[in-house]
Design an enzyme around this catalytic site. Structure first.
Site, PDB file in Angstrom:
ATOM      1  N   TYR A 127       0.789  -1.229   0.000  1.00  0.00           N
ATOM      2  CA  TYR A 127       0.000   0.000   0.000  1.00  0.00           C
ATOM      3  C   TYR A 127       0.824   1.284   0.000  1.00  0.00           C
ATOM      4  O   TYR A 127       0.273   2.373   0.160  1.00  0.00           O
ATOM      5  CB  TYR A 127      -1.007  -0.004   1.159  1.00  0.00           C
ATOM      6  CG  TYR A 127      -2.195  -0.916   0.884  1.00  0.00           C
ATOM      7  CD1 TYR A 127      -2.239  -1.717  -0.254  1.00  0.00           C
ATOM      8  CD2 TYR A 127      -3.268  -0.973   1.747  1.00  0.00           C
ATOM      9  CE1 TYR A 127      -3.309  -2.557  -0.505  1.00  0.00           C
ATOM     10  CE2 TYR A 127      -4.352  -1.808   1.504  1.00  0.00           C
ATOM     11  CZ  TYR A 127      -4.366  -2.604   0.381  1.00  0.00           C
ATOM     12  OH  TYR A 127      -5.432  -3.430   0.132  1.00  0.00           O
ATOM     13  N   LYS A 174       3.541 -14.952   3.092  1.00  0.00           N
ATOM     14  CA  LYS A 174       3.566 -15.861   1.940  1.00  0.00           C
ATOM     15  C   LYS A 174       5.033 -16.082   1.559  1.00  0.00           C
ATOM     16  O   LYS A 174       5.459 -15.850   0.424  1.00  0.00           O
ATOM     17  CB  LYS A 174       2.748 -15.234   0.783  1.00  0.00           C
ATOM     18  CG  LYS A 174       2.503 -16.136  -0.396  1.00  0.00           C
ATOM     19  CD  LYS A 174       1.556 -17.287  -0.143  1.00  0.00           C
ATOM     20  CE  LYS A 174       1.442 -18.161  -1.372  1.00  0.00           C
ATOM     21  NZ  LYS A 174       0.658 -19.395  -1.141  1.00  0.00           N
ATOM     22  N   ASP A 207      -2.890 -17.713   2.337  1.00  0.00           N
ATOM     23  CA  ASP A 207      -4.011 -18.421   1.698  1.00  0.00           C
ATOM     24  C   ASP A 207      -4.585 -19.481   2.632  1.00  0.00           C
ATOM     25  O   ASP A 207      -5.802 -19.628   2.763  1.00  0.00           O
ATOM     26  CB  ASP A 207      -3.587 -19.025   0.339  1.00  0.00           C
ATOM     27  CG  ASP A 207      -2.222 -19.700   0.382  1.00  0.00           C
ATOM     28  OD1 ASP A 207      -1.538 -19.628   1.429  1.00  0.00           O
ATOM     29  OD2 ASP A 207      -1.836 -20.305  -0.633  1.00  0.00           O
ATOM     30  N   ASP A 231      -5.460  -6.137   5.384  1.00  0.00           N
ATOM     31  CA  ASP A 231      -6.679  -5.508   4.872  1.00  0.00           C
ATOM     32  C   ASP A 231      -7.684  -6.575   4.453  1.00  0.00           C
ATOM     33  O   ASP A 231      -8.863  -6.541   4.830  1.00  0.00           O
ATOM     34  CB  ASP A 231      -6.307  -4.606   3.675  1.00  0.00           C
ATOM     35  CG  ASP A 231      -7.445  -3.697   3.266  1.00  0.00           C
ATOM     36  OD1 ASP A 231      -8.442  -3.600   4.014  1.00  0.00           O
ATOM     37  OD2 ASP A 231      -7.341  -3.072   2.195  1.00  0.00           O
ATOM     38  N   ASP A 235     -11.387  -7.829   6.528  1.00  0.00           N
ATOM     39  CA  ASP A 235     -12.749  -7.856   5.989  1.00  0.00           C
ATOM     40  C   ASP A 235     -13.331  -9.264   6.052  1.00  0.00           C
ATOM     41  O   ASP A 235     -14.530  -9.438   6.288  1.00  0.00           O
ATOM     42  CB  ASP A 235     -12.778  -7.340   4.537  1.00  0.00           C
ATOM     43  CG  ASP A 235     -12.897  -5.819   4.483  1.00  0.00           C
ATOM     44  OD1 ASP A 235     -12.418  -5.162   5.429  1.00  0.00           O
ATOM     45  OD2 ASP A 235     -13.471  -5.292   3.516  1.00  0.00           O
TER      46      ASP A 235
HETATM   47 MG    MG Z   1     -10.286  -2.575   3.730  1.00  0.00          MG
END
Ligand code: MG
Ligand code: NAI
Length: 335
Positions: A127, A174, A207, A231, A235
């Site tokens: 990000y 990962k 994953d 992030d 969610d």
């Molecule tokens: Mg978000």
């Protein structure tokens, strides 16, 4: 997250913002005022309406106000969210994003036994959004992982575990594919773990973690991970416990902290006294713990729990018919 800096009085920057931000903030402040804590509130302007009125979505006075406060409560911004909340996080260098995932009664959670915290690195990783201009073949994005930032967030997660009687921290990465960047994350994770011999550790690929969150969500206590993975997983966490009206968050930095519900300004229900204020209230409870006011935080949270056990007292998103203010009054009665 909790500090021991309990003081006689706290200066709280309050930024209600747009839409239901105004309504859920008022309901939350009403409950905070019923606790025996001396808060001095300073109100700041930000958001879509502020932009219309003043020509800027985030006036510099609001940023200064947040800087000078002990903590900030933020409601929601509308279309200007990126210029407001994302900018505040960056300006204040709020490196840790905390999202608790907890199952409450009378909600659509996958299991009754879910209670974990996602600690997400908030400043680097994917990000930084450093996308080079298009190449002949397509496009390229850079992913930055620094020792300093990852050590800081991993140490934050272990310290949080130690202070909150948690027994395990899970590092998520990962490293099998991203051998250098996530290899480094994994290496630092186990280095930091040595400083916390009483806390169990495990690490999973992201994953696999996405699956384990569905198949064994009860097994997690603290998850620490890089920005993009955090992030996405947070969610997924919100989906596990059902409903934006219940999900709080905290942004913590060295110079300040901001507490906000995960939801936005909800223009579809704004101004109707229908919004569920619990996400904002749970955010303020995170603030109370950050300030070291744990007894008040416990009182407030138990009062919310009592109301959640009575479906009639809830707002329409949780199947009830109560208004925002009725729900807040009921919580105040239960304190
Ligand atoms: Mg978000
Ligand atoms: P949203 O979270 O505002 O609403 C999504 C849906 O959930 C709507 O149907 C809404 O009525 C419902 N909802 C949300 N919070 C609720 C609550 N407390 N009680 C009852 N129902 C609730 O997200 P949406 O619709 O994608 O965005 C609306 C505006 O909010 C946009 O302008 C967006 O940019 C902004 N936004 C701001 C955020 C922030 O300030 N942190 C975060 C997300 C969106």
């Amino acid at each position: 997250m909790s500090t021991s800096k309990t003081k006689d009085s706290y200066k709280i920057a309050v930024v209600p913002g747009d839409g239901i931000g105004q309504e859920v903030m008022k309901a939350t402040i009403d409950v905070l005022n019923s606790l025996d804590i001396d808060f001095e509130y300073v109100y700041g302007d930000a958001g879509d309406e502020c932009l219309e009125r003043t020509g800027t979505a985030l006036p510099s006075e609001t940023l200064d106000m947040i800087r000078e406060s002990d903590a900030c409560l933020f409601g929601a911004a509308g279309e200007t969210a990126a210029d407001v909340i994302v900018k505040i996080r960056q300006e204040m260098k709020m490196f840790a994003n905390l999202r608790p995932v907890k199952a409450y009664p009378n909600t659509n959670s996958l299991s009754d036994d879910i209670d974990f915290m996602i600690v997400r690195e908030n400043t680097e990783g994917m990000y930084i959004a450093d996308e080079e201009s298009y190449t002949d073949e397509g496009a390229v994005a850079k992913r930055i992982i620094t020792r300093e930032a990852e050590r800081r967030i991993i140490d934050y997660a272990f310290n949080y575990a130690a202070e909150n009687n948690k027994s395990k921290v899970t590092g998520v990465h990962k490293a099998n594919v991203l051998k250098k960047t996530d290899g480094l994350f994994k290496e630092i994770f186990y280095e930091v773990a040595k400083d916390y011999p009483d806390i169990a550790t495990e690490d999973f690929y992201v994953d696999a973690t996405a699956m384990y969150l569905i198949t064994q969500p009860e097994s997690f206590e603290i998850i620490v991970t890089t920005n993009l993975f955090g992030d996405i997983l947070s969610d997924e966490g919100a989906g596990l416990v059902g409903g934006l009206g219940l999900i709080p968050s905290a942004n913590i930095g060295e110079d300040g902290a901001l507490f906000e519900p995960v939801h936005g300004s909800a223009p579809d229900i704004a101004g109707q006294n229908k919004a569920n204020p619990i996400a904002m209230m749970l955010s303020s409870i995170m603030m109370l713990r950050y300030l070291g006011e744990n007894d008040s935080a416990d009182r407030f949270e138990s009062a919310i729990l009592k109301v959640l056990n009575d479906a009639n007292k809830l707002t329409s998103d949780l199947g009830g018919s109560a208004t925002t203010t009725e729900l807040a009054d009921e919580i105040i009665k239960n304190l």
